[in-house]
Design a protein around this motif. Structure first.
Motif, PDB file in Angstrom:
ATOM      1  N   UNK A   1      44.457   8.829  87.223  1.00 53.97           N
ATOM      2  CA  UNK A   1      44.517   8.957  85.772  1.00 53.97           C
ATOM      3  C   UNK A   1      45.796   9.708  85.395  1.00 53.97           C
ATOM      4  N   UNK A   2      46.144   9.667  84.129  1.00 56.27           N
ATOM      5  CA  UNK A   2      47.276  10.443  83.623  1.00 56.27           C
ATOM      6  C   UNK A   2      46.767  11.237  82.430  1.00 56.27           C
ATOM      7  N   UNK A   3      46.539  12.523  82.628  1.00 53.06           N
ATOM      8  CA  UNK A   3      45.915  13.369  81.607  1.00 53.06           C
ATOM      9  C   UNK A   3      46.679  14.690  81.527  1.00 53.06           C
ATOM     10  N   UNK A   4      47.125  15.038  80.335  1.00 54.65           N
ATOM     11  CA  UNK A   4      47.803  16.312  80.144  1.00 54.65           C
ATOM     12  C   UNK A   4      49.094  16.434  80.912  1.00 54.65           C
TER      13      UNK A   4
ATOM     14  N   UNK B   1      56.209  15.257  76.317  1.00 54.02           N
ATOM     15  CA  UNK B   1      55.366  16.423  76.628  1.00 54.02           C
ATOM     16  C   UNK B   1      53.995  16.019  77.143  1.00 54.02           C
ATOM     17  N   UNK B   2      53.479  16.795  78.087  1.00 54.32           N
ATOM     18  CA  UNK B   2      52.154  16.515  78.623  1.00 54.32           C
ATOM     19  C   UNK B   2      51.097  16.522  77.533  1.00 54.32           C
ATOM     20  N   UNK B   3      50.202  15.541  77.582  1.00 55.02           N
ATOM     21  CA  UNK B   3      49.118  15.455  76.615  1.00 55.02           C
ATOM     22  C   UNK B   3      49.386  14.521  75.457  1.00 55.02           C
ATOM     23  N   UNK B   4      50.639  14.129  75.251  1.00 57.99           N
ATOM     24  CA  UNK B   4      50.935  13.224  74.135  1.00 57.99           C
ATOM     25  C   UNK B   4      50.325  11.850  74.397  1.00 57.99           C
ATOM     26  N   UNK B   5      50.424  11.375  75.637  1.00 57.72           N
ATOM     27  CA  UNK B   5      49.757  10.134  76.034  1.00 57.72           C
ATOM     28  C   UNK B   5      48.882  10.444  77.238  1.00 57.72           C
ATOM     29  N   UNK B   6      47.632   9.995  77.182  1.00 61.79           N
ATOM     30  CA  UNK B   6      46.673  10.210  78.264  1.00 61.79           C
ATOM     31  C   UNK B   6      46.055   8.859  78.611  1.00 61.79           C
ATOM     32  N   UNK B   7      46.125   8.485  79.889  1.00 58.70           N
ATOM     33  CA  UNK B   7      45.697   7.165  80.331  1.00 58.70           C
ATOM     34  C   UNK B   7      44.464   7.273  81.221  1.00 58.70           C
ATOM     35  N   UNK B   8      43.430   6.539  80.852  1.00 55.07           N
ATOM     36  CA  UNK B   8      42.190   6.499  81.623  1.00 55.07           C
ATOM     37  C   UNK B   8      41.956   5.086  82.132  1.00 55.07           C
ATOM     38  N   UNK B   9      41.304   4.976  83.259  1.00 57.01           N
ATOM     39  CA  UNK B   9      40.865   3.671  83.761  1.00 57.01           C
ATOM     40  C   UNK B   9      39.374   3.741  84.027  1.00 57.01           C
ATOM     41  N   UNK B  10      38.716   2.600  83.873  1.00 57.05           N
ATOM     42  CA  UNK B  10      37.278   2.585  84.095  1.00 57.05           C
ATOM     43  C   UNK B  10      36.594   1.573  83.210  1.00 57.05           C
ATOM     44  N   UNK B  11      35.323   1.791  82.984  1.00 63.35           N
ATOM     45  CA  UNK B  11      34.502   0.841  82.235  1.00 63.35           C
ATOM     46  C   UNK B  11      34.472   1.216  80.757  1.00 63.35           C
TER      47      UNK B  11
ATOM     48  N   UNK C   1      38.253  15.678  78.606  1.00 61.99           N
ATOM     49  CA  UNK C   1      39.462  16.388  79.029  1.00 61.99           C
ATOM     50  C   UNK C   1      40.708  15.759  78.414  1.00 61.99           C
ATOM     51  N   UNK C   2      40.716  14.431  78.345  1.00 60.88           N
ATOM     52  CA  UNK C   2      41.868  13.729  77.779  1.00 60.88           C
ATOM     53  C   UNK C   2      42.004  14.022  76.286  1.00 60.88           C
ATOM     54  N   UNK C   3      40.887  14.059  75.572  1.00 61.64           N
ATOM     55  CA  UNK C   3      40.930  14.384  74.140  1.00 61.64           C
ATOM     56  C   UNK C   3      41.394  15.824  73.941  1.00 61.64           C
TER      57      UNK C   3
END
Length: 290
Positions: A13-16, A203-213, A51-53
Motif C-alpha cells: 500500500x502507499x499511505x502517508x 508530501x506524504x498523505x496527499x495521495x494514499x493508495x489502497x488495494x483490495x476488495x 489510517x489512509x483517511x
C-alpha cells in the motif's frame, strides 16, 4: 547465463508517504487475463482505510496552503518520473490488461499527458471559477473556489493507470488530499504509481493508495465522517447505490459512476466556494477610496 535468483517485487500500500503492508497481514494473488500469476497485492482492511483517511486529513491543510505554482510543479514532476519509467509501466499494463505492448505504451503516454494537463490548470482554475460579483451597495464582493478537503475514490476497474490518474489529478490539483482504492483485479500499475509519487516531492498523505476488495473497504470510506467527497467512478451500480446512501449520512459530495466531464468540470467537482464582502468607498478622514 546468470543463475542468481531474481528479486521479486513486493507490492504494498502507499499511505502517508510510506509503503506499509496491510495491517491485517493479508494479501491476494493478482493474475493476468490469461491466468498467469503476476504477484501478490496487499488486501487492505478497515484499519488501513481509516489510517489512509487520517493521513489524508493530516496532510490536507498544508497541501491546500501551498501555492498553485508549487502544486503544478509537483504534478509536472510526477509526469517526469512516470515518463522515465514508461517502459516498466507499459509492461505492467500489458500484463494486467492483456493489451499489446504499443497499446499499453500509448496508455502510459496518455497518463503522462494528463498529469501535465492538470499541472497547467493549478494556477488558472481559480480565476475561471471565481470572480468579482456585482452587488447593490458600497461593497466589493468576491467569490473564490477552495478545496473540499479529503476525497475518497474508487478507481476504474478496467483502466488501472490512466483511470487512476483521472480520479487523482483533479482532486490534488485543487488542493484536496485523496484516498484511492485501486482496481481490484488489476492493482499493480496503481501500486507502482505510488513509487512515482514518492519521488515527485509530493508530501506524504496527499495521495494514499489502497488495494483490495471494494465491497470490503469502500463502505468504510463512504461512511467515514472525515471524508468530504466520494468518487464512485469505479463502482458498479449496486455498490454505488449503497455507498451513496452511506455518504448521505455525513453529507458528502458524491460523483456518480459514468458522470463525465472535462478538466474544469472535474476541478469544480472537488471545490467549494467562499464569498467575501468588503466595504468600498471613502475611508473616514482618509480622503480616498479603499
Amino acid at each position: 547465463m546468470s543463475d542468481r535468483l531474481q528479486v521479486k517485487k513486493t507490492y504494498k500500500l502507499y499511505v502517508g508517504g510510506k509503503f506499509p503492508r496491510s495491517e491485517s497481514g493479508r494479501s491476494y494473488p493478482v493474475s493476468s487475463p490469461d491466468g498467469t500469476e503476476l504477484a501478490n497485492a496487499a488486501l487492505a482492511s478497515r484499519k488501513d482505510a481509516r489510517d489512509a483517511v487520517a493521513a489524508a486529513r493530516k496532510a490536507q491543510r498544508s497541501w491546500a496552503g501551498q501555492t498553485a505554482y508549487l502544486r503544478g510543479q509537483i504534478l509536472y514532476r510526477a509526469a517526469e518520473m512516470l515518463e522515465g519509467r514508461a517502459g516498466q509501466f507499459a509492461e505492467e499494463l500489458a500484463d494486467a490488461t492483456g493489451a499489446e505492448p504499443h497499446e499499453a505504451l500509448g496508455t502510459v503516454e496518455a497518463a503522462i499527458d494528463r498529469l501535465v494537463h492538470y499541472a497547467g490548470w493549478t494556477d488558472k482554475y481559480t480565476s475561471v471559477l471565481g470572480g468579482a460579483n456585482p452587488v447593490a451597495g458600497p461593497y466589493f464582493n468576491h467569490t473564490t473556489p477552495e478545496p473540499l478537503g479529503v476525497v475518497a475514490a474508487i478507481a476504474p476497474q478496467d483502466d488501472p493507470l490512466l483511470g487512476l490518474i483521472e480520479v487523482i489529478a483533479p482532486a490534488i490539483a485543487s488542493g484536496n488530499t485523496v484516498v484511492v482504492l485501486a482496481s481490484e483485479a488489476k492493482p499493480l500499475p496503481a501500486l507502482s504509481f505510488g513509487e512515482v509519487l514518492a519521488t515527485s516531492d509530493l508530501p506524504g498523505g496527499v495521495v494514499n493508495l489502497l488495494s483490495g476488495k471494494a465491497t470490503e473497504v469502500a463502505p468504510h470510506l463512504a461512511s467515514h465522517a472525515d471524508v468530504n467527497g466520494l468518487d464512485l467512478t469505479g463502482a458498479d451500480a449496486d455498490l454505488a447505490a449503497s455507498l451513496e446512501a452511506a455518504a448521505a449520512e455525513t453529507l458528502k459530495v458524491v460523483r456518480r459512476p459514468g458522470k463525465g466531464g472535462n478538466a474544469l468540470d472535474l476541478l469544480r467537482q472537488w471545490t467549494e466556494y467562499k464569498t467575501v464582502w468588503h466595504p468600498a468607498g471613502m475611508a473616514a478622514g482618509a480622503g480616498g477610496a479603499y
